[in-house]
Structures are given as C-alpha cells and as structure tokens.
Design an enzyme around this catalytic site. Structure first.
Site, short mmCIF file in Angstrom:
data_model
loop_
_atom_site.label_atom_id
_atom_site.label_comp_id
_atom_site.label_asym_id
_atom_site.label_seq_id
_atom_site.Cartn_x
_atom_site.Cartn_y
_atom_site.Cartn_z
N GLU A 28 1.52 4.28 -2.87
CA GLU A 28 1.37 4.82 -4.21
C GLU A 28 2.63 5.52 -4.70
O GLU A 28 3.01 5.41 -5.87
CB GLU A 28 0.18 5.79 -4.26
CG GLU A 28 -1.19 5.13 -4.22
CD GLU A 28 -1.59 4.56 -2.86
OE1 GLU A 28 -0.85 4.76 -1.89
OE2 GLU A 28 -2.65 3.91 -2.78
N HIS B 283 -13.87 8.74 -2.30
CA HIS B 283 -13.99 7.68 -3.31
C HIS B 283 -14.81 8.17 -4.50
O HIS B 283 -15.42 7.39 -5.20
CB HIS B 283 -14.65 6.42 -2.73
CG HIS B 283 -13.79 5.67 -1.77
ND1 HIS B 283 -13.59 6.07 -0.48
CD2 HIS B 283 -13.05 4.55 -1.93
CE1 HIS B 283 -12.77 5.22 0.13
NE2 HIS B 283 -12.44 4.29 -0.73
N GLN C 107 -6.09 2.49 -6.95
CA GLN C 107 -7.31 1.77 -6.57
C GLN C 107 -8.53 2.69 -6.73
O GLN C 107 -9.57 2.28 -7.23
CB GLN C 107 -7.18 1.23 -5.16
CG GLN C 107 -8.12 0.07 -4.91
CD GLN C 107 -7.62 -0.82 -3.79
OE1 GLN C 107 -7.53 -0.36 -2.65
NE2 GLN C 107 -7.31 -2.06 -4.10
N PHE C 108 -8.38 3.91 -6.31
CA PHE C 108 -9.35 4.97 -6.57
C PHE C 108 -8.53 6.22 -6.93
O PHE C 108 -7.46 6.43 -6.35
CB PHE C 108 -10.21 5.26 -5.33
CG PHE C 108 -11.29 4.23 -5.09
CD1 PHE C 108 -12.60 4.45 -5.50
CD2 PHE C 108 -10.98 3.03 -4.47
CE1 PHE C 108 -13.58 3.49 -5.30
CE2 PHE C 108 -11.95 2.06 -4.26
CZ PHE C 108 -13.26 2.28 -4.67
N ALA C 109 -9.06 7.00 -7.85
CA ALA C 109 -8.33 8.20 -8.28
C ALA C 109 -7.99 9.10 -7.09
O ALA C 109 -6.98 9.80 -7.09
CB ALA C 109 -9.16 8.97 -9.30
N ASP C 110 -8.83 9.05 -6.07
CA ASP C 110 -8.62 9.90 -4.88
C ASP C 110 -7.26 9.64 -4.23
O ASP C 110 -6.67 10.52 -3.62
CB ASP C 110 -9.72 9.61 -3.85
CG ASP C 110 -11.10 9.65 -4.46
OD1 ASP C 110 -11.86 10.57 -4.13
OD2 ASP C 110 -11.41 8.77 -5.29
N PHE C 111 -6.77 8.40 -4.34
CA PHE C 111 -5.54 8.04 -3.64
C PHE C 111 -4.28 8.52 -4.36
O PHE C 111 -3.17 8.35 -3.87
CB PHE C 111 -5.48 6.53 -3.40
CG PHE C 111 -6.68 6.00 -2.66
CD1 PHE C 111 -7.32 6.78 -1.71
CD2 PHE C 111 -7.19 4.74 -2.93
CE1 PHE C 111 -8.44 6.33 -1.04
CE2 PHE C 111 -8.32 4.27 -2.26
CZ PHE C 111 -8.95 5.07 -1.31
N LEU D 253 0.85 -1.20 0.00
CA LEU D 253 0.00 0.00 0.00
C LEU D 253 0.89 1.24 0.00
O LEU D 253 1.19 1.81 1.05
CB LEU D 253 -0.90 -0.04 1.24
CG LEU D 253 -2.23 0.68 1.18
CD1 LEU D 253 -3.13 0.22 2.32
CD2 LEU D 253 -2.07 2.18 1.23
#
Ligand SMILES: Cc1ncc(C[n+]2csc(CCOP(=O)(O)OP(=O)(O)O)c2C)c(N)n1
Length: 711
Positions: free
Chosen positions: A450, A517, A472-476, A448
């Site tokens: 990025e 999310h 995993q989600f653009a937010d991350f 985990l």
C-alpha cells in the site's frame, strides 16, 4: 583514487569542476553562518558531493530527482538561484516553502525536484510514479531517487524497488553508502555483503561504484539512464562514500573512529578531481584559484540578496489558503435560478427519484421523488449546461462503478491502481470489466504494498496524472498511512505541489468480518489538514461525490460502506455530475430533535425515525467529513436545539466529539439540551455477530434519543 576521462571534453570537465566546488563552498559558508546562529540546522554532505553533482549532471534537466538531506549538489546543479536557497535555509517567507519547511525538505516543480519528507524512504516510491507516467506517455525519460544506507532498511525501500521491478519502470535508485545511519554503522543495518546484492532479489540490475569519483558517478548514471530507457527497467546503484561531518552539525562525530576520517580524507572527491584536471591540463592551479574566488564572490553576493529579506509577517489566512490546491468550480453566478447544482442542494426533498427498495440490514430512507435538473460538467470540471436527468435505479456499488467508469472516459490521464482490481475486478468487483475496456496500463493490479502505491500515485500527480487507488479494505490503509498523512496531505502547504489522488476506502462493519475488515477509520484522516474526507450514504451521492473527488486536485479519502454496497439503491442520474464536497444533505426535516450522522448510520437514523412517527426527527447526512458543512450543522441546531451525533466509529475522538465541541463553541445559545453522542464502543470490532451488534452505535440509539428527549 583513479579517474578515467571517458572522452569527456574539457569544457564539460570544467563545468563538472565548478559544479562540485559550488556545494562544498556553500556548505563551508553555511557552517560559519550556523555558528553565528543565522541558520538553525544543517545536514552536511561534505565528502559526498560527487554523487549529487555527478548524478544530476547525468540527467536531463526535465527529469525528476527525489533528493534527501545530503544532496545540496542536486539543488545547485539544477541551478536553483542561490539567494532563494539561502532564504529557504533561513526559514524566510521568500524561500521555496514560504518558511514552512526545513533546509532540504522542499521541492520545485520548475526544477523537477521533489521535496523529501523527514521519513526518507517515501521518496523512492514517488520516483516509481513519475517513471510510470513517463512509461505511459512513452517518453524517453527516467526518474532518480536517493537513499542512504540506513534508508535501505525501511519497508519503503523494499516496496519501491519491488514495484519498479514488477512494473518495469525506468527508475534509477541510488544508495549513498556512507557507512553510518546517524550513529548506526552498516554492520548493525544489514547482513548482506553488499547492498547491491539486494538488486538481484528484486530482479533488477545493480552496480557498486566509487561515490567519491565524480566521473565514475556521472558516467555510470548516464549509462544506466540509457539502459533504463531502452530496457524499460529500474536499476540500483550503490555509491560508496563517507560523511566527513556528523549526522547533523549538532550531533557530533564521537561514534566514528578517527582513522576513518584520515582514510577518507585521502579520497576527498574535490581535491582528487582537481588534481586530475590539473594533470589533464584542463585547469591550472591558478585557474582553480580564480574559479574559487569567483564562486566565493558569487556566494557572498547571493547571500547579500538572500539575507536582505523582510522579517516574517505572519498571515493566518495565507497559511490556511495554502493547505489545499484551488478547486475549479462553476461560478455561482452561472447557476440559473430555477435549477441547482446537485451539490448545492440542501432542501428537505434533496434526493431525486430515490427508489425505496427492500434492503437487507440497511433500509432505504423515505424520500419524495422530485425530478430535477442539475449541472453537467465538462472535461475541465466547468459547468456546461443543465439537463433534465435520465435516471436509472442503481445500487450504491453500481453508482461507484458508474462514477469510476465515466471518470475513466472523461480523463484519459486517470489511472486506477489496487490489489486484484484488473482481471479479477477487485475484491468487491467494482472494476470488473474495466481492464477489458481501458487496458492494463490504466487499470493496474498492484503488488501487495500500500505504501509504494500511494507514493506512486503522488509521483503520477507530479507528472499531471490523476489516480484512484483502491484500498482492498479500509483497514489496510495503516500500511500506507505515512504516505497519505505526511506526503499527500502536506505537500501543497509545504511547497505548492498538489497530490491529485483519490483513495477509495471500503469501510465499515456489520458483516461479522472481525477487527481487521470492519473498521471505521475516517477520524484518523479528518484530523489531517490537507486531506479531504467524504463518506456518501446514498447511491446518488456515491456517484456524485466520487466524480467530485476525482475532479478535485487534492488528495481525497473516499469512504464507501461495504454494508451499503448491495443493500441500498436509488435513482441515479446517468449524467456525469458532481456532488460538491463539503455540503451536507438534509435527509428529512423535523422539529423535536436533530440527528447528525453519515454513512450507514444514516439508515439507522431513518429506520428509527420511521418506527417512531410520534417524534419529529430532523436528520442530516454530513456526506463530507473534511471539510464539514458547518452551515448545515448550525441550521439544524437552530431548528431543534437538541442534537444527537450518531456514528459507526468508536466514541472517543470520533467525528461526533469534534462536532459537539464546535456546536458548544458556536451555537450554545440555541441549545436546549447537552449535545449527545451515540457511537460504537471503544473496543476493537468483534467477530461474533451478537458481539458486533452490541458494539455498534445502533444498539444504543433508542436510549440516547430518549435521554435527549427527556431534557
Ligand atoms: C522513519 C524515520 N526514522 C528515523 C529517522 C531519524 N533519522 C534521520 S536521518 C537518519 C539516518 C539515516 O541514515 P542513512 O539513510 O544512512 O542516511 P545518511 O544520513 O547517512 O545520509 C535517521 C535515523 C527519520 N528521519 N525517519
């Protein structure tokens, strides 16, 4: 200081001596030039040369090193021409970065040196990527990255070391512990007794050595290199040293107690080594002096060449051209008149065989079915033939999967990385089945982290690999932001290295998933030269744009709307085809007003249009946000003179603002009304579905159209 000769033959010791003298003497000269105002900034490595030089000499010349601002000895030991280094330091066009970068912030593929960015820590994960490439190619090679003691506090240090350990990567991490990070002493930097203690926490070996002893550094790095290759594992080396000058020349040394200089002066890496070589009868005092004279002469001669460069001639076109690596595209002349590359299509019935399916929140747009031909691409991205499409009905999500699958077959050097993408198949199951077909080496679950994975993707690119990283989600993406906007985006402009990386960004709201999310964060990246940003809305475009993004040698942010995954579908060619990046698509022609939009908002526009047949609405789907298709924008402005910019992203600073400004500047005479924007609220995205509906631009689309029509 105690030296052990370690059976190193005399000629090699002599080479070491010359190699460690060179950076010291260059620096002494630079300090003079600095005082004369001939160079603007200097970070000194005086006192630390044994580390850069010893480590570089222990590596094979074709192994990558990721140096920092005190590692002149890496550059000189890789025998980079000194006159060109001088040009670099003077900001000359003929330096390694064409005058675009500071003293040590540049790289050279030829010398296998990766240029640092100011943020220090990001270098470490790039070394992971390079080591991963070696591992995949089964090469007996390592990569080596430097950090200071201060840099070990950065998250990048943790992420890179942890990833290297988990992935069993042959990376050598070297900490140059000189006691200070700028003015901050190590007791305000970390609490462990020794930085080497951190190695155990990551499950790797580590050793602490005297960083002022070049033989110890050389011998350790050589041994560690063998260890990393044989065991396919990383290794941490902490080199104890001291910085004999200020952080940089302007910052002074007031904060360092004087007695430290006196104590470390005794441990000077060059004087002590010289004495050792004299005692070993490798050199005499006379030969030492002769060597110094030779080096002095060499420096003066090289400086003469380096100083004789012409004044900077600014060429804006050259500046712009170097932001992106050249993309191989089929020549326009190759295109037969009756056919078109899918990517060049910009006609009202652009999308072939689009099936209209009942589709949840996002109804499919109405398109005529128009069978057509398109270009088929070879492995190198060249167009090889034209064939009639065999199409099948695919959902948006399946089209993404198709593109990835075909690209994995097309490019044996394409690596997929992301959290849970292997056996689990990814959060949205897009890579389900891939690990069985392509193996765990190419379909990689990541820890985990990025930032390290984006950095590793860049390292893979240095070694000629392509990679697709799934956020995993653009937010991350926020936690990988630095590597994307500062390393990937800027590297080609800075020193000509491309970043062959695609980042998949499952974005967008409408699912009641709350503030973290659901975001539409494409505008963050559109503001960053060096990136490309695409955002397909149809299944056909999703496939073709992803293939194009993977074929593109530049970093591409590929936005995929989660709400469209299973709600829209269409006839998608089974061929391996590209949609050209930077080309918009005319969704439907109209004459009253134009809606320019992209992503899920395309369906808001088409739904509105279908419910208001009395208004003739032209709809343009941008598909690419960077670069923008200004020709298409201009064409629709000229046609209707009334423009509505619609997007799911917030209003302030969204793409709509940029396009509005451009239309104002370039198409003013064609406007019959002010350009209006319809965007989501300038709030975080709320969780409650009623609140979210109100947040979305779609809630205000009707009233904005009416306002526009009223002009
Ligand atoms: C992310 C980031 N924060 C702050 C800085 C400013 N800065 C530049 S060098 C430095 C100290 C680095 O210390 P260390 O890692 O020990 O390396 P040294 O300079 O001592 O070789 C700082 C704080 C920076 N370049 N990047």
């Amino acid at each position: 200081m105690h030296f052990e000769r370690k059976n190193i033959p005399a000629p090699q010791l002599l080479h070491m001596y010359k190699s460690i003298l060179l950076p010291r003497m260059i620096e002494e000269k630079m300090l003079v030039l600095l005082r004369q105002g001939k160079i603007s900034k200097w970070f000194s490595g005086i006192g630390q040369e044994a580390i850069s030089v010893g480590a570089t000499l222990a590596m094979r010349p074709d192994e990558w090193i990721m140096p920092l601002h005190r590692n002149l000895g890496v550059f000189t030991s890789r025998q980079m021409p000194l006159h060109k280094l001088f040009m670099q330091w003077q900001g000359s066009k003929d330096g390694y970065s064409k005058g675009r970068e500071r003293s040590f912030h540049f790289g050279s593929k030829e010398h296998r040196i990766c240029g640092m960015i100011s943020h220090l820590g990001p270098q470490l994960a790039i070394a992971d990527g390079v080591a991963l490439a070696h591992k995949l190619k089964k090469e007996d090679k390592v990569s080596l990255a430097f950090t200071g003691d201060g840099g070990t506090s950065e998250g990048d240090f943790h992420e890179a070391l942890n990833t290297a350990a988990v992935w069993d990567l042959p990376v050598i991490f070297i900490i140059e512990n000189n006691g200070y990070g700028l003015s901050t002493p190590v007791n305000e930097q970390y609490r462990c007794a020794s930085l080497i203690d951190k190695a155990r926490g990551y499950g790797m070996e580590g050793v602490k050595i005297d960083g002022n002893n070049i033989i110890e550094v050389y011998d350790t790095v050589r041994g560690v290199r063998d260890y990393c290759i044989q065991n396919q594992k990383p290794y941490l080396i902490e080199c104890m040293t001291f910085r004999m000058r200020g952080h940089e020349e302007a910052s002074g040394i007031k904060y360092v107690p004087k007695e430290l200089f006196t104590r470390w002066e005794l441990d000077d890496p060059i004087k002590n080594f010289e004495l050792f070589l004299i005692l070993q009868q490798v050199i005499t005092v006379e030969t030492a002096n002769e060597i110094k004279e030779e080096i002095k002469h060499y420096i003066e001669e090289e400086l003469k060449i380096g100083s004789g460069t012409a004044a900077m001639v600014v060429d804006t076109a050259d500046e712009m051209n170097d932001v992106y690596a050249k993309t191989l595209r089929p020549e326009a002349s190759d295109v037969r008149p009756e056919t078109s590359i899918v990517s060049n299509d910009l006609v009202a019935v652009a999308v072939p065989g689009f099936a209209t399916k009942p589709a949840g929140r996002f109804p499919s747009p109405q398109h005529s079915t128009n069978p057509k031909t398109s270009a088929v691409l070879s492995a190198e991205g060249h167009q090889t033939s034209y064939i009639r499409h065999h199409t099948s009905d695919l959902r948006y999500i399946d089209a993404i999967k198709h593109a990835l699958h075909q690209s994995m077959k097309q490019h044996s050097h394409l690596i997929l990385m992301g959290q849970d993408i292997a056996e689990y198949g990814g959060a949205f199951k897009i890579t389900e089945g891939f690990v069985e077909e392509f193996g765990k080496e190419r379909v990689r679950n990541t820890p985990l982290c990025e930032s390290a994975i984006v950095g590793a993707a860049l390292g893979l690119s240095l070694e000629g690999y392509k990679s697709v990283m799934e956020m995993q989600f653009a937010d991350f993406v926020t936690v990988g932001f630095n590597q994307i906007v500062n390393n990937l985006a800027k590297i080609h402009y800075r020193w000509g290295q491309n970043a062959d990386v695609v980042i998949r960004m499952p974005a967008g709201g409408g699912m009641g998933a709350g503030p973290f999310h659901s975001q539409s964060n494409e505008a963050w990246f559109v503001h960053t030269p060096g990136l490309k940003v695409v955002y397909p809305s149809t299944a056909e475009d999703a496939k073709g744009l992803l293939i194009a993004a993977i074929n593109d040698p530049n970093p591409v942010m590929y936005f995929e709307h989660k709400g469209l995954y299973r709600s829209v579908s269409g006839q998608v060619s089974e061929e391996y085809y590209e949609i050209e990046i930077g080309k918009a698509r005319l969704v439907q022609a109209g004459s009253d007003i134009s809606i320019i939009t992209y992503g899920a908002a395309v369906y808001w526009a088409t739904e509105y249009a279908s419910k208001h047949p009395d208004i003739s609405i032209e709809i343009t789907d941008l598909r690419s946000l960077l670069p923008l298709d200004y020709d298409a924008i201009k064409a629709t402005v000229e046609k209707t003179g009334k423009i509505l910019l619609l997007h799911e992203d917030c209003l302030t600073g969204g793409i709509g603002a940029e396009i509005s400004a451009w239309i104002n500047e370039h198409c003013f005479e064609h406007l019959d009304a002010p350009v209006l924007r319809c965007a989501s609220l300038d709030t975080p995205i709320p969780f409650n579905t009623e609140l979210e509906k109100n947040f979305m631009a779609s809630a205000r689309l009707g009233e904005t159209v009416e306002r526009l029509l009223a002009y």
